[in-house]
Design an enzyme around this catalytic site. Structure first.
Site, short mmCIF file in Angstrom:
data_model
loop_
_atom_site.label_atom_id
_atom_site.label_comp_id
_atom_site.label_asym_id
_atom_site.label_seq_id
_atom_site.Cartn_x
_atom_site.Cartn_y
_atom_site.Cartn_z
N ASP A 272 0.83 -1.19 0.00
CA ASP A 272 0.00 0.00 0.00
C ASP A 272 0.87 1.25 0.00
O ASP A 272 1.29 1.74 1.05
CB ASP A 272 -0.92 -0.01 1.23
CG ASP A 272 -1.83 1.21 1.28
OD1 ASP A 272 -1.91 1.92 0.25
OD2 ASP A 272 -2.45 1.45 2.34
N LYS A 279 1.68 7.89 0.15
CA LYS A 279 2.08 7.95 1.57
C LYS A 279 3.45 8.62 1.69
O LYS A 279 4.25 8.56 0.76
CB LYS A 279 2.19 6.53 2.13
CG LYS A 279 0.86 5.87 2.42
CD LYS A 279 1.08 4.53 3.10
CE LYS A 279 -0.25 3.84 3.37
NZ LYS A 279 -1.10 4.57 4.32
N ASP A 290 0.21 -4.97 4.69
CA ASP A 290 -1.18 -4.59 4.51
C ASP A 290 -2.05 -5.74 3.99
O ASP A 290 -3.22 -5.56 3.66
CB ASP A 290 -1.27 -3.37 3.57
CG ASP A 290 -2.43 -2.45 3.89
OD1 ASP A 290 -2.99 -2.57 4.99
OD2 ASP A 290 -2.78 -1.63 3.02
N GLU A 351 -7.95 2.68 0.54
CA GLU A 351 -8.22 1.66 -0.48
C GLU A 351 -8.77 0.37 0.10
O GLU A 351 -9.47 -0.37 -0.59
CB GLU A 351 -6.93 1.37 -1.27
CG GLU A 351 -5.98 0.32 -0.68
CD GLU A 351 -5.40 0.73 0.66
OE1 GLU A 351 -5.40 1.95 0.96
OE2 GLU A 351 -4.97 -0.14 1.44
N ARG A 353 -11.09 -0.25 2.28
CA ARG A 353 -12.55 -0.30 2.28
C ARG A 353 -13.12 -0.48 0.88
O ARG A 353 -14.20 -1.01 0.70
CB ARG A 353 -13.10 0.97 2.97
CG ARG A 353 -12.67 2.24 2.30
CD ARG A 353 -12.84 3.46 3.20
NE ARG A 353 -11.73 3.63 4.14
CZ ARG A 353 -11.63 4.63 5.01
NH1 ARG A 353 -12.59 5.54 5.10
NH2 ARG A 353 -10.61 4.73 5.82
#
Ligand code: BES
Ligand code: MN
Ligand code: ZN
Length: 498
Positions: A272, A279, A290, A351, A353
């Site tokens: 991620d 990020k 993740d 992302e 969800r």
């Protein structure tokens, strides 16, 4: 590792090493008292001389004790008398195993199981002992050159029981714990592997491997064309920036005739980076973890199969990478989820969800009795609960309680956080049915609220494992949580607990 139980006294037991305990203030545990009597007061002499303090985390190894058949006696500090709980018990076992694991000792007998441990029983003491010991032997050196994974140096582990009637429960606890340890090791391996090895396809192969080895498990892996045909555009929006193909992994275990299944959904983001909402650099490597939700549900499936639990279990894993590129989803893009609801993606780093909402919609086809998703979903969860408790969120009190109770029994704790309609306002969108983020406030809860829009009418709970699935810093690595909690929950439902 092989297990056995014994009712013989510590001094009478032959073998490599017996493990006994001494509390602070010179109080001897049952095993230590027997050794002391057989050796004409050796333990008490060591206490008087200050070699044994009884403090938690301390130990003294005594070779060739006169009057004792075992080659060695390992004396472990148990802490303050009257304060010996599950934590202290597990720390004592950990101290013992860490001391012995590098040595030549091949067989041990643990006498700490004879102590009174507040809130426990022979079954659970065996489980904690074997789970703790097994995890002490875990190492991850697959990615180091020239090193091979060591098999546990201890081949045989005995657990002392007070009376013969405790034997069956103790052996059951050891057997369950052994399966849990193997599951946790699998989950930890998958978590620890870097994202260039543990890709969505790698996760799919790991799931298929379980099905190949076991007759009552089937694994189906859907590719991007099928995911598209299902209308999972929320899921697909996350994988837009990568060349690694996304997969939907679907596992099925049949252990009972007509019973509605438990369905576990695991977040499988193998890396991620945040997508276009990139990020910050420091610590970004940890986003290889993740996919720990996915790893934990695959592991739980393997445990349920190993123990042949009389339940039905389905596992659904949406898995892909979240990377930025010219083909990545942009903030502001609107997608239609499998449910038909439209989502304005205000932050591509939210992302988890997006892939989970489509997986939860897919899960409906199994008519689940219980639906649980497991996800490293929010940084906000780490702010709220830190690294000790998994967040449990559900609108169903019974399910939330069963999960937190399972966490307590398995010593893999959760903590319930509210999941209520008041928070849903934060997800309002001017352009779509709703947005994929709220404000910063209550971020773990608004993430769950987002998922709740896709689980109407389902007996659903959400576990946010962002703080518990891995450790950072010097001991960086996957923990295997919440495999013990999930297993306990299923053992309970299967009626497999004594
Ligand atoms: N995988 C992260 C959550 C995460 C962050 C877990 C740090 C553990 C440590 C998730 O996909 C994410 O990026 N969430 C965002 C959501 C935000 C953009 C609303 C977060 O928590 O910052
Ligand atoms: Mn993210
Ligand atoms: Zn994520």
């Amino acid at each position: 590792m092989e297990f056995f139980t014994t009712t013989s006294a510590a001094s009478r037991r032959a073998g490599g090493c017996v493990i006994v305990g001494v509390y602070e203030k010179g109080k001897l545990g049952l095993g230590a008292a027997d050794i002391d009597a057989a050796s004409k007061g050796l333990i008490k002499r060591h206490i008087r001389d200050g070699d044994i303090s009884g403090r938690s985390g301390t130990s003294l190894l005594l070779p060739a004790v006169p009057g004792v058949r075992s080659q060695r006696v390992l004396v472990i500090g148990l802490g303050k008398p009257g304060d010996f709980g599950i934590k202290q018990f597990r720390l004592a076992v950990e101290t013992a195993i860490n001391l012995i694991k590098g040595s030549k000792v091949r067989d041990i007998v643990i006498y700490l199981t004879l102590e009174d441990v507040a809130g426990s029983s022979p079954y659970y003491l065996a489980r904690y002992a074997v789970e703790t010991a097994g995890n002490c032997f875990y190492s991850f050196d697959e990615m180091k050159s020239g090193k091979k994974r060591r098999t546990p140096s201890i081949k045989k582990t005995g657990l002392a029981v007070k009376k013969r009637s405790d034997t069956a429960k103790t052996m059951l606890g050891a057997q369950h714990a052994q399966a849990i340890v193997e599951g946790m090791s699998l989950a930890r391996d998958l978590g620890n592997l870097p994202a260039n090895v543990c890709t969505p396809s790698y996760l799919a192969r790991a799931a298929q491997k379980i099905a190949r080895q076991q007759r009552n498990v089937t694994t189906k892996v859907l590719g991007e064309a099928e995911i598209k045909r299902l209308g999972m555009h929320a899921f697909l929006s996350v994988t837009g920036g990568t060349t690694e193909p996304a997969k939907l992994i679907v596992m099925q275990y049949r252990g009972a005739a007509k019973k509605k299944p438990v369905v576990l959904v695991g977040k499988g983001i193998t890396f991620d980076a945040g997508g276009i909402s990139l990020k910050p650099g420091p610590g970004m490597d940890e986003m290889k973890f993740d996919m720990c939700g996915a790893a934990s549900v695959i592991a739980t499936m393997s445990i349920v199969e190993k123990l042949k639990l009389p339940i039905n279990l389905n596992v659904v894993i949406p898995t892909c990478e979240n990377l930025p590129s010219g083909t990545a989803t942009r903030p502001g893009d609107i997608v239609t989820s499998m449910s038909g609801k439209t989502i304005e993606i205000l932050n591509t780093d939210a992302e988890g969800r997006l892939i989970l909402c489509d997986a939860l919609t897919y899960a409906r086809r199994f008519k689940p009795d219980v639906l649980i998703d497991v996800a490293t979903l929010t940084g906000a969860c780490v702010i709220a609960l830190g690294h000790h408790r998994t967040a449990v969120m559900s609108k169903h009190d019974d399910l939330a309680n069963d999960l937190t109770d399972a966490g307590i029994a398995a010593d893999d704790r959760g903590w319930r956080m509210p999941l209520a309609d008041e928070y849903e306002k934060q997800l309002r969108s001017n352009f779509a049915d709703f947005a994929n983020i709220g404000s910063r406030d209550g971020g773990a809860i608004t993430a769950a609220c987002f998922l709740s829009k896709f689980t109407d009418g389902m007996n659903w709970a959400h576990l946010d494992i962002a703080g518990t699935a891995w450790r950072g810093g010097g001991k960086k690595g996957s923990t295997g949580r919440p495999v013990p909690m999930l297993t306990e929950f299923l053992l309970q439902r299967a009626g497999a607990l004594p």
